[in-house]
Scaffold this active site. Structure first.
Site, PDB file in Angstrom:
ATOM      1  N   ARG A  77     -17.876  -0.442   5.045  1.00 45.94           N
ATOM      2  CA  ARG A  77     -19.084  -1.188   4.470  1.00 45.94           C
ATOM      3  C   ARG A  77     -19.671  -2.168   5.349  1.00 45.94           C
ATOM      4  O   ARG A  77     -20.657  -2.732   4.892  1.00 45.94           O
ATOM      5  CB  ARG A  77     -18.578  -1.341   3.271  1.00 45.94           C
ATOM      6  CG  ARG A  77     -18.043  -2.836   2.972  1.00 45.94           C
ATOM      7  CD  ARG A  77     -17.158  -2.976   1.623  1.00 45.94           C
ATOM      8  NE  ARG A  77     -15.906  -3.810   2.046  1.00 45.94           N
ATOM      9  CZ  ARG A  77     -15.661  -4.969   2.371  1.00 45.94           C
ATOM     10  NH1 ARG A  77     -16.837  -5.763   2.901  1.00 45.94           N
ATOM     11  NH2 ARG A  77     -14.529  -5.343   2.843  1.00 45.94           N
ATOM     12  N   CYS A  92      -8.195  -1.360   8.259  1.00 49.54           N
ATOM     13  CA  CYS A  92      -6.557  -1.482   7.825  1.00 49.54           C
ATOM     14  C   CYS A  92      -6.218   0.059   7.496  1.00 49.54           C
ATOM     15  O   CYS A  92      -5.069   0.528   8.052  1.00 49.54           O
ATOM     16  CB  CYS A  92      -6.632  -2.375   6.609  1.00 49.54           C
ATOM     17  SG  CYS A  92      -6.894  -4.190   6.904  1.00 49.54           S
ATOM     18  N   HIS A 139      -1.299  -5.734   2.407  1.00 50.52           N
ATOM     19  CA  HIS A 139      -2.424  -6.348   2.348  1.00 50.52           C
ATOM     20  C   HIS A 139      -2.139  -7.686   1.894  1.00 50.52           C
ATOM     21  O   HIS A 139      -1.434  -7.807   0.739  1.00 50.52           O
ATOM     22  CB  HIS A 139      -3.611  -5.824   1.378  1.00 50.52           C
ATOM     23  CG  HIS A 139      -4.431  -4.919   2.226  1.00 50.52           C
ATOM     24  ND1 HIS A 139      -4.718  -3.594   2.167  1.00 50.52           N
ATOM     25  CD2 HIS A 139      -5.537  -5.412   3.270  1.00 50.52           C
ATOM     26  CE1 HIS A 139      -5.806  -3.168   2.902  1.00 50.52           C
ATOM     27  NE2 HIS A 139      -6.082  -4.361   3.710  1.00 50.52           N
ATOM     28  N   GLU A 182       1.017  -1.192  -0.008  1.00 50.98           N
ATOM     29  CA  GLU A 182       0.005  -0.023   0.043  1.00 50.98           C
ATOM     30  C   GLU A 182       0.917   1.336  -0.011  1.00 50.98           C
ATOM     31  O   GLU A 182       1.651   1.226   0.773  1.00 50.98           O
ATOM     32  CB  GLU A 182      -0.950  -0.068   1.217  1.00 50.98           C
ATOM     33  CG  GLU A 182      -2.060  -1.376   1.378  1.00 50.98           C
ATOM     34  CD  GLU A 182      -3.040  -1.264   0.197  1.00 50.98           C
ATOM     35  OE1 GLU A 182      -3.056  -0.320  -0.547  1.00 50.98           O
ATOM     36  OE2 GLU A 182      -3.513  -2.264   0.080  1.00 50.98           O
TER      37      GLU A 182
HETATM   38  N1  PCA Z   1      -8.394  -6.543   6.811  1.00 49.71           N
HETATM   39  C1  PCA Z   1      -9.390  -5.324   7.028  1.00 49.71           C
HETATM   40  C2  PCA Z   1      -9.495  -5.074   8.662  1.00 49.71           C
HETATM   41  C3  PCA Z   1      -8.620  -6.114   9.185  1.00 49.71           C
HETATM   42  C4  PCA Z   1      -8.125  -6.887   8.301  1.00 49.71           C
HETATM   43  O1  PCA Z   1      -7.282  -7.935   8.431  1.00 49.71           O
HETATM   44  C5  PCA Z   1      -9.143  -4.099   5.969  1.00 49.71           C
HETATM   45  O2  PCA Z   1      -8.716  -4.529   5.154  1.00 49.71           O
HETATM   46  O3  PCA Z   1      -9.539  -3.227   6.591  1.00 49.71           O
END
Ligand code: PCA
Length: 221
Positions: free
Chosen positions: A99, A152, A178, A89
């Site tokens: 959401r 996140c 991610h 990211e």
């Molecule tokens: N993914 C979520 C929150 C916790 C996670 O592992 C997100 O992408 O916001």
């Protein structure tokens, strides 16, 4: 699990993952991060911490770990169902628009992560160097320009704001990855050992690469 009660003699990498959310029984981010707890990578000790998937609890838990361990590098990791590749990211945005409800039942929408803070921050880890390192090991990886508007991104923004504004932590680098779901959670997915290998390579790239890799022509992509 390595016990880390003694004072740490090495610089620290703080690696966070989240607890399961949205009805899942596991979260790939914590499944992978926890495996690296206690490892030494390029002379740095990895401390893994689990953050709750809640708007109220995740950032305070991260801040507590930042104050306690004073890491040289912070990589927060979350799971992104539907992604087939690890996403590096680049941008944390000062916006919340959940959401679904978080693990505390909260679903905030259309508000800032931190009122009065800048609109966005770039991460301070070498995005393209991380991508190159993972590609060299055939681990699927992409640059991502949005960590979403759920917990996140909330944590990512809180991290970057803290590193930018808190003088004792200004030298520390911060980023967010991610990771795909685990195969047991459905497709697309990435095997746990590949995700762990990806996190390890990403940490090593951050610790060995100063400025990011630049394409010929000198532009930073
Ligand atoms: N993914 C979520 C929150 C916790 C996670 O592992 C997100 O992408 O916001």
């Amino acid at each position: 699990m390595v016990l880390l009660s003694e004072p740490l003699s090495q610089p620290v990498v703080l690696l966070t993952g989240f607890d399961p959310f949205a009805g899942d029984r596991r979260n790939a981010s914590w499944a992978a991060a926890s495996i690296l707890h206690g490892r030494v990578i390029n002379g740095h000790r990895v401390i893994a911490r689990q953050l709750p998937t809640t708007f109220s609890g995740a950032a305070p838990a991260l801040m507590e770990a930042l104050d306690r361990f004073r890491p040289a590098l912070v990589l927060c990791v979350g799971q992104a169902a539907g992604r087939a590749a690890i996403g590096v990211e680049r941008v944390a945005v000062n916006w919340v628009d959940a959401r679904i409800a978080d693990n505390a039942g909260d679903q905030p929408a259309d508000c800032a992560v931190i009122a009065g803070a800048p609109t966005a921050y770039f991460c301070t880890v070498p995005v393209k160097a991380i991508v190159a390192a993972l590609c060299a090991d055939a681990i699927p990886v992409d640059v991502s320009m949005s960590a979403g508007t759920f917990v996140c991104n909330h944590v990512f923004f809180a991290l970057m704001h803290r590193l930018a504004t808190n003088p004792p932590q200004r030298g520390a680098r911060g980023g967010f990855l991610h990771v795909p779901s685990l195969p047991e959670q459905g497709q697309p997915a990435l095997a746990l050992e590949r995700t762990v290998a990806g996190l390890k390579l990403a940490i090593a790239a951050c610790l060995t690469q100063g400025d990011d890799i630049r394409r010929p022509g000198g532009t930073l992509h």
